[in-house]
Design a protein around this motif. Sequence first.
Motif, PDB file in Angstrom:
ATOM      1  N   MET A 142       0.857  -1.293   0.093  1.00 15.43           N
ATOM      2  CA  MET A 142      -0.122   0.041   0.006  1.00 15.43           C
ATOM      3  C   MET A 142       0.911   1.341  -0.113  1.00 15.43           C
ATOM      4  O   MET A 142       0.550   2.308  -0.689  1.00 15.43           O
ATOM      5  CB  MET A 142      -0.909  -0.127   1.244  1.00 15.43           C
ATOM      6  N   ALA A 143       1.856   1.434   0.652  1.00 16.44           N
ATOM      7  CA  ALA A 143       2.929   2.530   0.657  1.00 16.44           C
ATOM      8  C   ALA A 143       3.450   2.607  -0.513  1.00 16.44           C
ATOM      9  O   ALA A 143       4.095   3.694  -0.670  1.00 16.44           O
ATOM     10  CB  ALA A 143       3.841   2.175   1.852  1.00 16.44           C
ATOM     11  N   SER A 223      -9.236   8.867   4.996  1.00  9.64           N
ATOM     12  CA  SER A 223      -9.123  10.067   4.299  1.00  9.64           C
ATOM     13  C   SER A 223      -7.866  10.085   3.141  1.00  9.64           C
ATOM     14  O   SER A 223      -7.137   9.060   3.443  1.00  9.64           O
ATOM     15  CB  SER A 223      -9.009  11.421   5.066  1.00  9.64           C
ATOM     16  N   CYS A 224      -8.068  10.592   2.290  1.00  8.83           N
ATOM     17  CA  CYS A 224      -7.114  10.784   1.147  1.00  8.83           C
ATOM     18  C   CYS A 224      -5.758  11.150   1.973  1.00  8.83           C
ATOM     19  O   CYS A 224      -5.677  12.351   2.612  1.00  8.83           O
ATOM     20  CB  CYS A 224      -7.180  11.525   0.036  1.00  8.83           C
ATOM     21  N   ALA A 225      -4.437  10.797   1.742  1.00  6.75           N
ATOM     22  CA  ALA A 225      -3.291  11.219   2.317  1.00  6.75           C
ATOM     23  C   ALA A 225      -2.765  12.224   1.412  1.00  6.75           C
ATOM     24  O   ALA A 225      -2.537  12.196   0.214  1.00  6.75           O
ATOM     25  CB  ALA A 225      -2.119   9.862   1.847  1.00  6.75           C
ATOM     26  N   HIS A 226      -2.361  13.459   2.180  1.00 11.02           N
ATOM     27  CA  HIS A 226      -1.760  14.341   1.327  1.00 11.02           C
ATOM     28  C   HIS A 226      -0.649  14.929   1.993  1.00 11.02           C
ATOM     29  O   HIS A 226      -0.158  14.284   3.034  1.00 11.02           O
ATOM     30  CB  HIS A 226      -2.660  15.769   1.691  1.00 11.02           C
ATOM     31  N   GLY A 333      -3.917  12.477  -5.700  1.00 12.74           N
ATOM     32  CA  GLY A 333      -4.699  11.486  -5.072  1.00 12.74           C
ATOM     33  C   GLY A 333      -6.142  11.664  -4.690  1.00 12.74           C
ATOM     34  O   GLY A 333      -6.901  10.443  -4.425  1.00 12.74           O
ATOM     35  N   GLU A 334      -6.600  12.755  -4.611  1.00 13.58           N
ATOM     36  CA  GLU A 334      -7.964  13.018  -4.066  1.00 13.58           C
ATOM     37  C   GLU A 334      -8.994  12.530  -5.015  1.00 13.58           C
ATOM     38  O   GLU A 334      -9.927  11.697  -4.457  1.00 13.58           O
ATOM     39  CB  GLU A 334      -8.392  14.561  -3.938  1.00 13.58           C
ATOM     40  N   TYR A 335      -8.405  12.223  -6.440  1.00 13.74           N
ATOM     41  CA  TYR A 335      -9.338  11.780  -7.306  1.00 13.74           C
ATOM     42  C   TYR A 335      -9.664  10.223  -7.284  1.00 13.74           C
ATOM     43  O   TYR A 335     -10.834   9.754  -7.105  1.00 13.74           O
ATOM     44  CB  TYR A 335      -9.085  12.171  -8.819  1.00 13.74           C
ATOM     45  N   LEU A 553       6.314  10.465  -2.892  1.00 12.78           N
ATOM     46  CA  LEU A 553       5.224  10.076  -4.035  1.00 12.78           C
ATOM     47  C   LEU A 553       4.831   8.713  -3.931  1.00 12.78           C
ATOM     48  O   LEU A 553       3.829   8.163  -4.743  1.00 12.78           O
ATOM     49  CB  LEU A 553       5.496  10.584  -5.306  1.00 12.78           C
ATOM     50  N   SER A 554       5.570   7.729  -3.431  1.00  9.03           N
ATOM     51  CA  SER A 554       5.398   6.171  -3.253  1.00  9.03           C
ATOM     52  C   SER A 554       3.872   5.736  -3.187  1.00  9.03           C
ATOM     53  O   SER A 554       3.419   5.007  -3.910  1.00  9.03           O
ATOM     54  CB  SER A 554       6.294   5.559  -2.374  1.00  9.03           C
ATOM     55  N   PRO A 555       3.113   6.413  -2.160  1.00 14.58           N
ATOM     56  CA  PRO A 555       1.909   5.685  -2.092  1.00 14.58           C
ATOM     57  C   PRO A 555       0.891   6.118  -3.214  1.00 14.58           C
ATOM     58  O   PRO A 555      -0.264   5.552  -3.120  1.00 14.58           O
ATOM     59  CB  PRO A 555       1.548   6.364  -0.866  1.00 14.58           C
ATOM     60  N   MET A 556       1.109   7.204  -4.019  1.00 15.03           N
ATOM     61  CA  MET A 556       0.548   7.746  -4.974  1.00 15.03           C
ATOM     62  C   MET A 556       0.223   6.642  -6.279  1.00 15.03           C
ATOM     63  O   MET A 556      -0.916   6.432  -7.019  1.00 15.03           O
ATOM     64  CB  MET A 556       0.914   9.023  -5.385  1.00 15.03           C
ATOM     65  N   SER A 557       1.356   5.999  -6.509  1.00 11.03           N
ATOM     66  CA  SER A 557       1.455   5.003  -7.692  1.00 11.03           C
ATOM     67  C   SER A 557       2.721   4.338  -7.635  1.00 11.03           C
ATOM     68  O   SER A 557       3.916   4.675  -7.454  1.00 11.03           O
ATOM     69  CB  SER A 557       1.503   5.945  -9.107  1.00 11.03           C
ATOM     70  N   PRO A 558       2.429   3.095  -8.129  1.00 17.37           N
ATOM     71  CA  PRO A 558       3.755   2.180  -8.188  1.00 17.37           C
ATOM     72  C   PRO A 558       4.384   2.725  -9.111  1.00 17.37           C
ATOM     73  O   PRO A 558       5.776   2.083  -9.265  1.00 17.37           O
ATOM     74  CB  PRO A 558       3.186   0.933  -8.566  1.00 17.37           C
TER      75      PRO A 558
END
Length: 593
Positions: A142-143, A223-226, A333-335, A553-558
């Motif tokens: 996930m991270a 909630s979304c991680a920011h 990431g909010e989307y 930025l890792s949690p946003m995308s592999p």
Amino acid sequence: MSNDQLIPGTPVVEPPVTTVVDGLELRLSTEEDHEWIRRLRHEVYARELGQHSPNATGMLTDELDGSNVYIVAVRQGEPAGFISVTPPWAGRYSIDKYVRRDEHPALREDGLFEIRILAVAPDRRGEMIGKLLMFAALRWVMAHGGRRIVAMGRVELLSMYLSLGLASTGTAVRSGAVDFQLMTGDVAGLVGQTLRRYGPLLRDLRRTVRWGLEVPFLPEDESCAHGGASIEALGRSFDTLDAHRDVVPADVLDAWFPPTPAAVAALTGGLDWIARTSPPVQAEGLVEEIALRRGVPANTLAVGAGSSDLIFRAFRGWLDASSRVLLIDPCYGEYAHVVERVVGCRVDRFPLSRREGWRIDPERLADALRNRYDLVVIVNPNNPTGVHLDAAELRRVLAGAPSETRLWIDETYVGYVGADQSLASYAAAADNVVICTSLSKMYALSGLRAAYLTAPPPLAAEVRRWTPPWPVSLPAQIAAVNALRDPAYYADRWAQTAVLRAELASMLTGASGNSQVSESVANFVLLTLPQDGIGAARLVDQCRRRGVFLRDLSPMSPAFEGRTVRIAVRDAAANARIAATVAEALNVPRGGA
């Protein structure tokens, strides 16, 4: 995949918490761990299960060993077990030896992670170590932006895998003397189910297990991680705000400059009255100012307390669980949070690649839109990649989209590439295009929260109908109106931002050794670390200890492979401190590698 119940019929005993955590450590493997990992693998998979033939060395190796990530459990200083994860950037998986992924819809997704091997020492079974290793693997995935996993589960333990939330694809695989089922699972769903089942126990363990992974033991919240750890570091009671001078908040994209002096004067000159006075109910004056400055009719506008306010209202009104959505990956990431976790839509990704400079290929995007999605989200310029698709090219893509597809274009940072690159006027005259524009970041109003969308009148009217009274505070309305009236001030600050950005990129290039530094078109740069060094999470942690906050930025995308950080542009002094801190964290001598 195996687990701590390796021998059929071995009872699974839930021991007291004190028994589980007595001297237990979970961490990533080191070079010194690899020999005992290979020996335990041989003991379990060769001698015990017969999946492989025993060999004279007493060790099992594999061609993916160099690509796998190993999480180990150590109990009272002695090896207790391990689990391996094959990330998508390895380029291949062990399941490729048994199945063709293109024949299985569940295995076609970009960014798939494989949970490959889980083994617990025979004398440590029945202590929940296997379950904790599985949980650790899910948290690590996930991270690193993982959304789905694949694993091969032993058929005699199929019911247990299903109870954990994994789903069988119905594909049987035989390896040596062992029969497996090909299993898949949604990472967030698996973590959620684990928390529901073992939440109280895990909360107890958090205080006592030695957790060596660079990700929190438990998810912070739903909630979304920011970004924003920099402001949180100042405390939650707001009585230490002066300490912000000691912190460099490069983890959020707030402006480095103050709002226009006219906005500051308007707020400070009448603050006592402003604080106690209700704002215009529908922010009519702000709407009129936006319409005038942007050259669009007022009935094409809807305002909100930041872009997230508009995203939540519009998406929850337009979408439901049956809706199909296309997201650029990676993007804000909010989307993903709203469409997947809040609404529960069916989501496809349009993957971007570092090898292609994170560029959106307009022809490939146009082809993807033929799938007739209910909603397509495009962030342009994109955050967090910092790449912009020219407005003329994007208009051609939008013009060819199916009429029933709504297209949401996020232009939060478009001011950095020029007013002529905005599609607000295009959206006002279209049937299915919505432009979302934040005033928070570009106009130095992040603490006040103001944004608007431009859309065909029927769509804008829908959003206004779903808007509660007083959607934008009086301070935000006053500041936003004054900001819009001073374009020259902001044009100068945006030009200065480009200069500071180039200077920051140059300093980081000298400070970060073999890392890759990429300028965005907006107010940030990307720093991508080499494969053979520390990862993004470790760099962020090391810099944070020194008062410099960066965004992992890792949690946003592999697609970021756990190696990329985003660094916001600050003023010259803060930028110099950022570069010096990065060099110190990476042990790079000043002046270069």
